[in-house]
Motif scaffolding. Structure first.
Motif, short mmCIF file in Angstrom:
data_model
loop_
_atom_site.label_atom_id
_atom_site.label_comp_id
_atom_site.label_asym_id
_atom_site.label_seq_id
_atom_site.Cartn_x
_atom_site.Cartn_y
_atom_site.Cartn_z
N GLY A 282 0.76 -1.24 0.00
CA GLY A 282 0.00 0.00 0.00
C GLY A 282 0.79 1.29 0.00
O GLY A 282 0.22 2.36 0.24
N GLN A 283 2.07 1.24 -0.35
CA GLN A 283 2.88 2.45 -0.32
C GLN A 283 3.01 3.12 -1.69
O GLN A 283 3.44 4.28 -1.76
CB GLN A 283 4.28 2.13 0.22
N LEU A 284 2.68 2.42 -2.75
CA LEU A 284 2.71 2.97 -4.10
C LEU A 284 1.41 2.61 -4.81
O LEU A 284 0.87 1.53 -4.60
CB LEU A 284 3.90 2.42 -4.90
N PRO A 285 0.90 3.50 -5.70
CA PRO A 285 -0.34 3.19 -6.42
C PRO A 285 -0.15 2.12 -7.49
O PRO A 285 -1.11 1.49 -7.93
CB PRO A 285 -0.73 4.53 -7.03
N ARG A 286 1.08 1.91 -7.91
CA ARG A 286 1.40 0.87 -8.89
C ARG A 286 2.84 0.42 -8.64
O ARG A 286 3.63 1.17 -8.05
CB ARG A 286 1.24 1.37 -10.32
N PRO A 287 3.20 -0.76 -9.06
CA PRO A 287 4.59 -1.23 -8.86
C PRO A 287 5.56 -0.42 -9.71
O PRO A 287 5.53 -0.48 -10.94
CB PRO A 287 4.55 -2.70 -9.26
N GLU A 288 6.38 0.33 -9.06
CA GLU A 288 7.31 1.25 -9.72
C GLU A 288 8.70 1.05 -9.12
O GLU A 288 8.85 1.10 -7.89
CB GLU A 288 6.86 2.68 -9.48
N PRO A 289 9.72 0.79 -9.91
CA PRO A 289 11.06 0.62 -9.34
C PRO A 289 11.45 1.81 -8.47
O PRO A 289 11.31 2.97 -8.88
CB PRO A 289 11.95 0.51 -10.58
N ILE A 290 11.92 1.53 -7.27
CA ILE A 290 12.24 2.57 -6.32
C ILE A 290 13.21 2.01 -5.29
O ILE A 290 13.21 0.80 -5.03
CB ILE A 290 10.95 3.10 -5.64
N SER A 291 14.02 2.84 -4.71
CA SER A 291 14.94 2.40 -3.66
C SER A 291 14.30 2.65 -2.29
O SER A 291 13.38 3.47 -2.16
CB SER A 291 16.26 3.17 -3.74
N PRO A 292 14.76 1.98 -1.25
CA PRO A 292 14.24 2.26 0.09
C PRO A 292 14.38 3.73 0.48
O PRO A 292 13.48 4.30 1.08
CB PRO A 292 15.07 1.35 1.00
N ARG A 293 15.50 4.34 0.11
CA ARG A 293 15.72 5.74 0.46
C ARG A 293 14.71 6.64 -0.26
O ARG A 293 14.19 7.59 0.34
CB ARG A 293 17.15 6.13 0.08
N GLU A 294 14.41 6.33 -1.52
CA GLU A 294 13.42 7.11 -2.26
C GLU A 294 12.01 6.90 -1.73
O GLU A 294 11.16 7.78 -1.82
CB GLU A 294 13.48 6.74 -3.74
N LEU A 295 11.76 5.74 -1.17
CA LEU A 295 10.44 5.41 -0.65
C LEU A 295 10.19 6.06 0.71
O LEU A 295 9.04 6.24 1.11
CB LEU A 295 10.32 3.89 -0.54
N LEU A 296 11.24 6.42 1.40
CA LEU A 296 11.15 6.89 2.77
C LEU A 296 10.13 8.03 2.98
O LEU A 296 9.29 7.93 3.88
CB LEU A 296 12.53 7.31 3.26
N PRO A 297 10.14 9.10 2.17
CA PRO A 297 9.18 10.18 2.42
C PRO A 297 7.74 9.81 2.10
O PRO A 297 6.81 10.51 2.50
CB PRO A 297 9.67 11.32 1.51
N LEU A 298 7.52 8.70 1.40
CA LEU A 298 6.18 8.27 1.02
C LEU A 298 5.58 7.29 2.02
O LEU A 298 4.38 7.01 1.97
CB LEU A 298 6.21 7.61 -0.36
N PHE A 299 6.40 6.78 2.90
CA PHE A 299 5.97 5.67 3.76
C PHE A 299 4.91 6.12 4.77
O PHE A 299 5.05 7.15 5.43
CB PHE A 299 7.17 5.08 4.50
N CYS A 300 3.86 5.30 4.92
CA CYS A 300 2.80 5.57 5.89
C CYS A 300 2.25 4.26 6.43
O CYS A 300 1.76 3.41 5.66
CB CYS A 300 1.67 6.38 5.23
N TRP A 301 2.31 4.07 7.75
CA TRP A 301 1.81 2.84 8.35
C TRP A 301 0.32 2.64 8.11
O TRP A 301 -0.16 1.51 8.04
CB TRP A 301 2.08 2.83 9.86
#
Length: 331
Positions: A282-301
């Motif tokens: 549930g962190q991205l609307p579609r599967p998109e290549p991304i690194s953990p560091r790039e995902l960090l600001p998008l993360f929401c529990w």
């Protein structure tokens, strides 16, 4: 970095990680890094025969390949070691002695066959609710049985209910005598039980948040009780959904389900894999290549689902080398 926040990833190096292990490492890392906390890598190799050190070394290589780092633990070491459970027996013995001094331990001579008798009630995690057979043995009876069989150490639980709020699954309540029973803290072969080891380690390392699979939710009440007995505050728990194969089966190392060995050989880097996991939880609307560091600001529990996640067949069956950027965007 906030010194008050500490998370951990605590894998068992009995083989290469599968995709479910990766998801746990990713969410634990995202959560603690978003809070500016400290990340610990603890190697849970209590059963040294099943967990040779080369697996632990490979595990570190896999985690770094994923783009996940840690501040202390593993081969890096740190001020709160040892970080390999196989090296912690003296520390676990001290914790065991505290429980013994409180009069809460008793020797258990029951064999595996006796514990798994057809009449024994089974718990939700598949374990057996102990019937208390050895709880009332006299000192003389225990001494006689010790000549025949080495006992395990079992913890006596009170008539008490443990209630807590899980950060992912919500409120949870468990009756210690009815849903847990007296439980082992050291096996008859001398190996310390997971419940005692993980509590002693989390307390010593200052862990404030535990992210792990929901299959371990039912063990949390026992651990909270142990934290209380040993005089430490328990961490905040978040039990994440398990990843399932398309047929509904849990992923396992034994079945080599989407192991890092295969994935690393097939993928140019970890970004497509991280993107797939981010989408599934549930962190991205579609599967998109991304690194953990790039995902960090998008993360929401709040976006992480509570229920287990079944991997779509097209991804489970598609060769990992086809998990390229264009393919992922088109799915």
């Amino acid at each position: 970095m906030s010194k008050n926040i500490c998370g951990r990833f605590a894998p068992t190096p009995s083989g290469r990680m599968h995709l479910g292990n990766v998801l746990c490492a990713l969410l634990a890392w995202l959560s603690v890094r978003q809070q500016g906390g400290r990340m610990v890598l603890r190697i849970e190799d209590l059963d040294a025969m099943r967990c040779p050190r080369q697996y632990a070394d490979l595990l570190e290589e896999d985690i770094l390949w994923l783009g996940i780092d840690w501040d202390e633990g593993g081969s890096k070491g740190g001020p709160r070691g040892p970080y390999y459970q196989s090296e912690c027996a003296p520390l676990y013995e001290k914790a065991l002695q505290k429980l013994r001094e409180k009069g809460l331990l008793y020797p258990c001579f029951c064999s595996r066959a006796q514990l798994h008798a057809a009449s024994a009630p089974h718990l939700s995690d598949g374990q057996v609710l102990y019937n208390g057979h050895c709880r009332s043995l006299s000192a003389e009876e225990a001494a006689q049985l010790s000549k025949i069989r080495r006992p395990a150490d079992r913890l006596r639980v009170p008539d008490r209910t443990i209630t807590f709020v899980d950060g992912c699954q919500g409120p949870y309540t468990e009756s210690l005598p009815l849903e847990c029973g007296d439980f082992l803290v050291r096996r008859s072969d001398g190996v310390f039980a997971y419940q005692l080891a993980v509590v002693a380690d989390d307390a010593r390392m200052g862990v404030t948040e535990v992210v792990r699979g929901k299959d371990l939710l039912s063990s949390t009440a026992r651990q909270i009780y142990l934290f209380e007995l040993l005089g430490f505050p328990p961490p905040h728990y978040r039990h994440i959904p398990l990843l399932l194969a398309p047929d509904g089966r849990r992923l396992s190392k034994r079945d080599h389900d989407l192991s890092l060995e295969v994935l690393r050989q097939s993928l140019p880097d970890a970004r497509p894999l991280i993107g797939l996991l981010a989408f599934l939880c549930g962190q991205l609307p579609r599967p998109e290549p991304i690194s953990p560091r790039e995902l960090l600001p998008l993360f929401c529990w709040d976006n992480v689902p509570k229920e287990n996640i079944r991997i779509p067949a097209q991804w489970y069956q598609t060769p990992p080398q086809n998990w390229n950027i264009s393919a992922l965007r088109n799915r």
